[in-house]
Design a protein around this motif. Structure first.
Motif, PDB file in Angstrom:
ATOM      1  N   ALA A   1       0.841  -1.203   0.000  1.00  0.00           N
ATOM      2  CA  ALA A   1       0.000   0.000   0.000  1.00  0.00           C
ATOM      3  C   ALA A   1       0.875   1.251   0.000  1.00  0.00           C
ATOM      4  O   ALA A   1       0.592   2.223  -0.712  1.00  0.00           O
ATOM      5  CB  ALA A   1      -0.944  -0.005   1.201  1.00  0.00           C
ATOM      6  N   LYS A   2       1.954   1.237   0.791  1.00  0.00           N
ATOM      7  CA  LYS A   2       2.882   2.376   0.802  1.00  0.00           C
ATOM      8  C   LYS A   2       3.569   2.520  -0.548  1.00  0.00           C
ATOM      9  O   LYS A   2       3.748   3.634  -1.041  1.00  0.00           O
ATOM     10  CB  LYS A   2       3.934   2.210   1.903  1.00  0.00           C
ATOM     11  CG  LYS A   2       3.413   2.506   3.288  1.00  0.00           C
ATOM     12  CD  LYS A   2       4.463   2.525   4.384  1.00  0.00           C
ATOM     13  CE  LYS A   2       5.803   1.972   4.066  1.00  0.00           C
ATOM     14  NZ  LYS A   2       6.725   1.856   5.187  1.00  0.00           N
ATOM     15  N   THR A   3       3.959   1.403  -1.141  1.00  0.00           N
ATOM     16  CA  THR A   3       4.589   1.449  -2.462  1.00  0.00           C
ATOM     17  C   THR A   3       3.626   2.038  -3.480  1.00  0.00           C
ATOM     18  O   THR A   3       4.013   2.886  -4.287  1.00  0.00           O
ATOM     19  CB  THR A   3       5.025   0.029  -2.905  1.00  0.00           C
ATOM     20  OG1 THR A   3       5.997  -0.446  -1.988  1.00  0.00           O
ATOM     21  CG2 THR A   3       5.584   0.029  -4.318  1.00  0.00           C
TER      22      THR A   3
ATOM     23  N   ARG B   1      10.915  14.325  -4.767  1.00  0.00           N
ATOM     24  CA  ARG B   1      11.550  13.728  -3.586  1.00  0.00           C
ATOM     25  C   ARG B   1      11.803  12.237  -3.821  1.00  0.00           C
ATOM     26  O   ARG B   1      12.862  11.710  -3.480  1.00  0.00           O
ATOM     27  CB  ARG B   1      10.700  13.936  -2.337  1.00  0.00           C
ATOM     28  CG  ARG B   1      10.712  15.359  -1.804  1.00  0.00           C
ATOM     29  CD  ARG B   1      10.078  15.468  -0.429  1.00  0.00           C
ATOM     30  NE  ARG B   1       8.714  14.977  -0.349  1.00  0.00           N
ATOM     31  CZ  ARG B   1       7.620  15.702  -0.603  1.00  0.00           C
ATOM     32  NH1 ARG B   1       7.734  16.978  -0.950  1.00  0.00           N
ATOM     33  NH2 ARG B   1       6.420  15.178  -0.494  1.00  0.00           N
ATOM     34  N   LEU B   2      10.817  11.554  -4.420  1.00  0.00           N
ATOM     35  CA  LEU B   2      10.988  10.136  -4.716  1.00  0.00           C
ATOM     36  C   LEU B   2      12.112   9.919  -5.722  1.00  0.00           C
ATOM     37  O   LEU B   2      12.898   8.980  -5.595  1.00  0.00           O
ATOM     38  CB  LEU B   2       9.682   9.549  -5.272  1.00  0.00           C
ATOM     39  CG  LEU B   2       8.545   9.386  -4.283  1.00  0.00           C
ATOM     40  CD1 LEU B   2       7.257   9.042  -5.008  1.00  0.00           C
ATOM     41  CD2 LEU B   2       8.887   8.327  -3.252  1.00  0.00           C
TER      42      LEU B   2
ATOM     43  N   ALA C   1       3.367   5.722  -2.899  1.00  0.00           N
ATOM     44  CA  ALA C   1       4.585   6.473  -3.187  1.00  0.00           C
ATOM     45  C   ALA C   1       5.040   6.355  -4.635  1.00  0.00           C
ATOM     46  O   ALA C   1       5.480   7.334  -5.222  1.00  0.00           O
ATOM     47  CB  ALA C   1       5.709   6.019  -2.264  1.00  0.00           C
ATOM     48  N   ALA C   2       4.973   5.177  -5.210  1.00  0.00           N
ATOM     49  CA  ALA C   2       5.630   4.985  -6.497  1.00  0.00           C
ATOM     50  C   ALA C   2       4.714   4.541  -7.626  1.00  0.00           C
ATOM     51  O   ALA C   2       5.058   4.708  -8.782  1.00  0.00           O
ATOM     52  CB  ALA C   2       6.750   3.961  -6.341  1.00  0.00           C
TER      53      ALA C   2
ATOM     54  N   THR D   1       8.584   4.950 -14.843  1.00  0.00           N
ATOM     55  CA  THR D   1       7.194   5.277 -14.542  1.00  0.00           C
ATOM     56  C   THR D   1       7.096   6.546 -13.705  1.00  0.00           C
ATOM     57  O   THR D   1       6.177   7.343 -13.879  1.00  0.00           O
ATOM     58  CB  THR D   1       6.472   4.110 -13.841  1.00  0.00           C
ATOM     59  OG1 THR D   1       7.171   3.764 -12.646  1.00  0.00           O
ATOM     60  CG2 THR D   1       6.365   2.906 -14.754  1.00  0.00           C
ATOM     61  N   LEU D   2       8.056   6.743 -12.826  1.00  0.00           N
ATOM     62  CA  LEU D   2       8.100   7.981 -12.053  1.00  0.00           C
ATOM     63  C   LEU D   2       8.327   9.177 -12.976  1.00  0.00           C
ATOM     64  O   LEU D   2       7.692  10.220 -12.835  1.00  0.00           O
ATOM     65  CB  LEU D   2       9.198   7.906 -10.995  1.00  0.00           C
ATOM     66  CG  LEU D   2       9.372   9.131 -10.098  1.00  0.00           C
ATOM     67  CD1 LEU D   2       8.106   9.428  -9.305  1.00  0.00           C
ATOM     68  CD2 LEU D   2      10.551   8.918  -9.159  1.00  0.00           C
TER      69      LEU D   2
END
Length: 190
Positions: free
Chosen positions: A22-24, A131-132, A27-28, A157-158
């Motif tokens: 879920a965090k991934t 930031r990522l 965030a990403a 993808t980012l």
């Protein structure tokens, strides 16, 4: 594309709990695929039933028991087959664009306010994605990272998410300029 493909792609980095996934996603992966934690956990259960992932239970002191998920060989094969498919272009479904389409006969001030809000949202996402990106590069130049990284997919993808949000900011600025001029022209005495 289904949520399961995005989950399996996230599991390429190794074993992860539902919370970690879920965090991934937040965030990403959120720059191209959005899901709620409830959707994620339901999909993890289905994927386990379908043999695409395995789960092991880990007892923790003073914390709830957690499950760690890993891709199976069947999951890797499924993901490999997915990458080999022809992928359809994305279609835009955006309520704000419908409001902009109707702005000439609607509430122009409300539409402009919605565009300003969208611009703020996009600017905040750009800051988060930057930031990522810095964290992912970890002091390396982009060329160094791309030449040495085990996986470049998360970076690419980012990069697409950054490009998308920068374009959103640009479009919002242009649209506000056009609508401000339009509103001034309509408000001018004749």
């Amino acid at each position: 594309m289904s949520l399961r493909n995005a989950v399996m792609a996230a599991l390429l980095d190794g074993e992860a709990s539902g919370y970690d996934l879920a965090k991934t996603f937040d965030a990403a992966v959120a720059n191209f695929w959005i899901c709620t934690p409830q959707q994620l956990y339901r999909e993890l259960d289905r994927m386990e039933t379908d043999g695409l992932i395995t789960a092991r239970t880990v007892e923790q002191e003073r914390r709830p028991t957690k499950r760690l998920f890993t891709l199976t060989d069947k999951g890797v094969a499924h993901l490999t087959a997915f990458t080999a498919q022809q992928h359809k272009p994305t279609a835009i479904r955006d309520e704000l664009l419908v409001a902009v389409l109707a702005a000439d006969s609607g509430d122009l001030e409300a539409v402009k306010a919605s565009i300003r809000e969208r611009r703020q949202w996009a600017e905040a996402k750009i800051e988060r994605y930057e930031r990522l990106k810095a964290k992912l590069l970890n002091g390396q130049t982009e060329d160094e990272f791309l030449a040495t990284a085990d996986r470049v997919g998360p970076y690419l993808t980012l990069d697409r998410g950054l490009s998308f949000e920068r374009d959103n900011v640009k479009w919002c600025a242009r649209s506000l300029t056009v609508l401000e001029r339009r509103g001034a022209r309509l408000d001018a005495p004749t």
